[in-house]
Design an enzyme around this catalytic site. Structure first.
Site, short mmCIF file in Angstrom:
data_model
loop_
_atom_site.label_atom_id
_atom_site.label_comp_id
_atom_site.label_asym_id
_atom_site.label_seq_id
_atom_site.Cartn_x
_atom_site.Cartn_y
_atom_site.Cartn_z
N CYS A 1 0.84 -1.20 0.00
CA CYS A 1 0.00 0.00 0.00
C CYS A 1 0.87 1.25 0.00
O CYS A 1 0.92 1.99 -0.97
CB CYS A 1 -0.93 -0.01 1.21
SG CYS A 1 -2.23 -1.25 1.12
N GLU B 1 4.13 1.22 2.06
CA GLU B 1 5.19 0.86 2.98
C GLU B 1 6.58 1.10 2.38
O GLU B 1 6.87 0.68 1.28
CB GLU B 1 5.04 -0.60 3.40
CG GLU B 1 3.73 -0.89 4.10
CD GLU B 1 2.57 -1.14 3.14
OE1 GLU B 1 1.75 -0.21 2.93
OE2 GLU B 1 2.48 -2.24 2.60
#
Length: 791
Positions: free
Chosen positions: A435, A437
């Protein structure tokens, strides 16, 4: 179906990908089981894992579709998902669930039910990593896990967030084998007490090199066979070129742009076939990896710009052909996406610190726009050096309303990596995957371990550790909230509850990490990750240059507004007392309309640039960060935090009673670092100012969703305002922002008439998905997100 793609070839491939029915492919399960039955106990575990992969790649069904230029499927055909019984073994009931459900279904062949029941389950039921993990978890852990205090990623999938480096474009697997042989030759059995373990791991890597070369050689032979049977001269030449490519890569380094893309794709198949990682393998800084091949081929006259884009669009189809393998049990029933979270980074800066936008960056933007596919997820890194034309081009695509690209702050990413101990050289090559990270691409195993339900823990705090949902004492006794004389006493009780549940979570994480390190090595992935070969250690056992474990904090908007509501109304203004509030929460505010109105509408809220609420957010964030960051993992690294939920904020809200901020029972908690739905009433600039008060640079990533109606970002003025908002947030050190550009009425119509909106795509969390495939709770959450305007 809307025809998209740059030409007829791509349109056909895209249409075929979208129309293919997702199915379960048992070949991996069959050939891995075959290897295990024959060799388990007679060879080391790393060698066994590599031999199983080699057996699979030697025998799996090959597929080359009509018109394809990039070849290779994880399963036997497009949209065929292998199963991973070595990780988690499906029951026959699981197969029926995935076959029979209306949405996100996987068709199961009739003969596969009996194969699963008679061959797979008897062997793997008690051998799977999931079963081993659950056997080693304490009763306290299981009780808390089942109550929704936290999740555990690796209970059903392997360690993820694996991202490629530039190395695969500089050397082939024959050269990797040579590196491995040298390390083997230099093992010191007298002074190195781990020499034998290193020998096993290195020999496994050798076998894994052979495995991927075998797969490519089989594809080369198959393409050659198809070429011999092909009557169309143009396609015959393409098939011959495909065969030639597969004889060069991955055995050797790529010589041209086409081979560079094929090289990456074989590596992708190797990683995701060896194990089912949480978030598929990602190519990282693809534009920077490909630009030298692109420039050289253009100058040599062997590639045109259109041909380069066509090959990228073929790669996009390949990503979209790979649905995320389904999970098991309750998690399977709740799973609601085919997306496997491969994420491509574009733009940013070069390893030398210069502007990283190049010609391939624009090709990727065009490809993303033309293809409009869920996979791969695509993002743009925006640095202070990024040209405004590139940012505006990305905004133009984003405002079309299907959720791509997401926007990331390059300077923040680099600083986050530096703060976590990376070198400047490795930090500049890093970026984001999954997502949002952050990681040092090709050099780091940055493993997400699960979500942490901060608002639920506060709910337990209010009831002395007792859970009104599961009707059991989950947390320690920290005092009855109605007895607290000050906000400080409430805060102290809250932090003690956090301590307890973090200790439970981290204890479980450490045991799980050890299980993966010893029983589920990944020799193929280890080849691709820098320093694993030199150290003779597996990726899952600390072989990477950097080894980080993350726990994702969820619900910062909800917990902030809950604390603000109590501090403001109970302790500061004394509008009601704690006993009255607790009664209101247990009653879901029914009969307590006055209290509901006060906490919902008359209390400072996070997301409005109001320091009263935002200071509380900073306190919660800082407390949570400091309690996690720096704790040691078993791989020689440390725990850190990031702030994202994927879709877990829906689940976390469902296991909660009403909250002190006016959130009703079972409703989702806030997602990412976004404000609670409807709480942010002062516009998007106030939102980004509130969010920027969090120290993003001490995390591994934060996720911010914003929602606009199309009219707000229409025209040149709307485009400029959108770009300026991104620049403003990034100048304040914000990590990430993404947009849903769609009006509420359209979403409501799509919810009521899903068949009429089959192609509607929305941004969910760090990924996009078809709106019709989302659960109603998640659809409602997206509908209820605040629609912002620049007025």
């Amino acid at each position: 179906m809307e025809e998209r793609g740059m030409n007829t070839r791509i349109q056909k491939l895209r249409k075929s990908s979208l129309e293919a029915v997702a199915s379960i492919d048992m070949e991996r399960a069959k050939y891995f089981t075959e290897t295990y039955k024959k060799y388990e106990g007679s060879v080391s575990i790393p060698e066994l894992r590599a031999m199983a992969l080699k057996n699979y790649f030697s025998k799996k069904t090959l597929y080359i579709g009509e018109g394809e230029l990039i070849v290779g499927e994880k399963g036997c055909k497009p949209q065929a998902a292998p199963t991973f019984p070595d990780l988690c073994c499906h029951t026959v009931d699981d197969l029926h669930v995935m076959n029979d459900r209306e949405l996100i279904s996987f068709k199961v062949a009739d003969e596969d039910y009996s194969f699963q029941e008679n061959e797979i389950i008897p062997y793997w039921e008690n051998r799977s990593i999931r079963q081993i993990i659950l056997k080693h978890m304490t009763p306290e852990w299981k009780k808390v896990y089942e109550a929704g205090i936290f999740t555990e990623f690796m209970e059903q999938r392997g360690p993820g967030h694996t991202v490629g480096s530039e190395n695969i474009y500089n050397k082939g697997f024959l050269e990797y084998k040579s590196d491995i042989e040298k390390t083997l030759e230099n093992l010191d059995y007298i002074n190195d007490m781990e020499a034998l373990e290193k020998e096993h791991q290195l020999k496994a890597m050798m076998i894994a090199c052979d495995a991927i070369i075998i797969l490519a050689t089989r594809y080369a032979d198959y393409a050659q066979k198809l070429a011999a049977e092909e009557n169309d001269e143009k396609r015959k030449k393409e098939l011959i070129a495909i065969a030639e490519n597969c004889r060069v890569v991955p055995a050797n380094k790529p010589k041209n742009y086409w081979q560079a893309i094929q090289m990456y794709w074989f590596c992708h198949l190797g990683v995701t076939s060896e194990l089912n990682p949480w978030d598929a393998y990602s190519p990282g800084r693809l534009d920077q990896h490909l630009i030298r091949f692109y420039d050289n081929d253009i100058s040599e006259g062997i590639l045109t710009r259109d041909e380069a884009k066509e090959l990228l669009e073929c790669l996009w189809v390949k990503f979209n052909n790979q649905p995320a393998p389904p999970k098991v049990g309750i998690t399977l029933k709740e799973s609601s996406t085919y997306t496997d979270f491969a994420n491509i980074n574009t733009g940013g800066i070069t390893p030398e610190g210069k502007d990283g936008v190049n010609d391939v960056s624009y090709l990727i933007l065009e490809c993303m726009d033309e293809m409009k596919l869920l996979q791969p997820s695509s993002n743009v890194q925006i640095s202070k050096k990024t040209p405004q034309t590139f940012l505006k081009k990305a905004c133009e695509i984003s405002r079309k309303g299907w959720g791509q690209p997401a926007f990331y702050n390059t300077e923040a990413i680099v600083q986050e990596l530096l703060n976590a101990g990376k070198t400047i050289a490795d930090a500049r090559k890093g970026g984001t995957s999954g997502c949002v990270e952050t990681g040092a691409f090709g050099n780091e195993a940055y493993i997400l371990t699960g979500y942490f339900n901060i608002p639920k823990i506060f709910e337990l705090t209010l009831f002395d550790g007792y859970d009104n949902m599961s009707k059991q004492q989950l947390g320690p006794h920290t005092g009855k909230a109605e007895d607290f004389k000050s906000y400080g006493e409430l805060w102290d009780a809250f932090t003690k509850q956090i301590d307890y549940f973090l200790d439970l979570k981290i204890r479980g994480n450490l045991v799980i990490e050890k299980i993966y390190a010893t029983q589920m090595p990944v020799p193929f992935l280890s080849i691709l990750t820098n320093d694993c070969i030199g150290r003779g250690k597996d990726y899952n056992a600390g072989g990477a240059r950097y080894n980080t474990s993350y726990i994702q904090g969820v619900g910062i908007g909800t917990i902030t507004d809950c604390l603000a509501a109590i501090k403001y109304n109970v302790f500061d203004q004394k509008k009601f007392n704690m006993s009255e509030l607790l009664d209101a929460l247990k009653a879901n505010f029914e009969g307590y309309e006055k209290i509901y109105n006060l906490v919902s509408n008359k209390t400072p809220k996070y997301g409005n640039d109001d320091d009263y609420a935002d200071d509380i957010m900073k306190s919660v964030f800082t407390m949570y960060r400091d309690k996690v960051t720096g704790r040691k993992n078993i791989r020689g690294g440390e725990f850190r935090i990031n702030m994202l939920p994927t879709t877990c904020h829906v689940y976390f809200g469902d296991v909660m009673i009403a909250s002190a901020n006016g959130r009703l029972a079972h409703k989702p908690v806030s997602e990412g670092i976004s404000p609670e739905k409807g709480a942010d009433v002062n516009g998007p600039t106030a939102v980004v100012k509130s969010c920027s008060k969090m120290d993003h640079l001490s995390t591994g990533g934060t996720l911010l969703n914003q929602k606009f109606t199309p009219s707000v970002v229409a025209g040149e003025e709307g485009l400029a305002q959108m770009a300026n908002l991104i620049r403003t947030y990034f100048n304040l050190d914000g990590h990430h922002i993404q947009f849903n550009v769609i009006d509420r009425e359209t979403l409501i119509k799509a919810q009521q008439n899903p068949e009429e909106y089959k192609d509607l795509i929305v941004r969910v969390a760090g990924y996009s998905d078809h709106f019709r495939n989302l659960s109603k709770a998640l659809q409602d959450e997206i509908i209820e997100r605040t629609e912002q305007s620049f007025a």
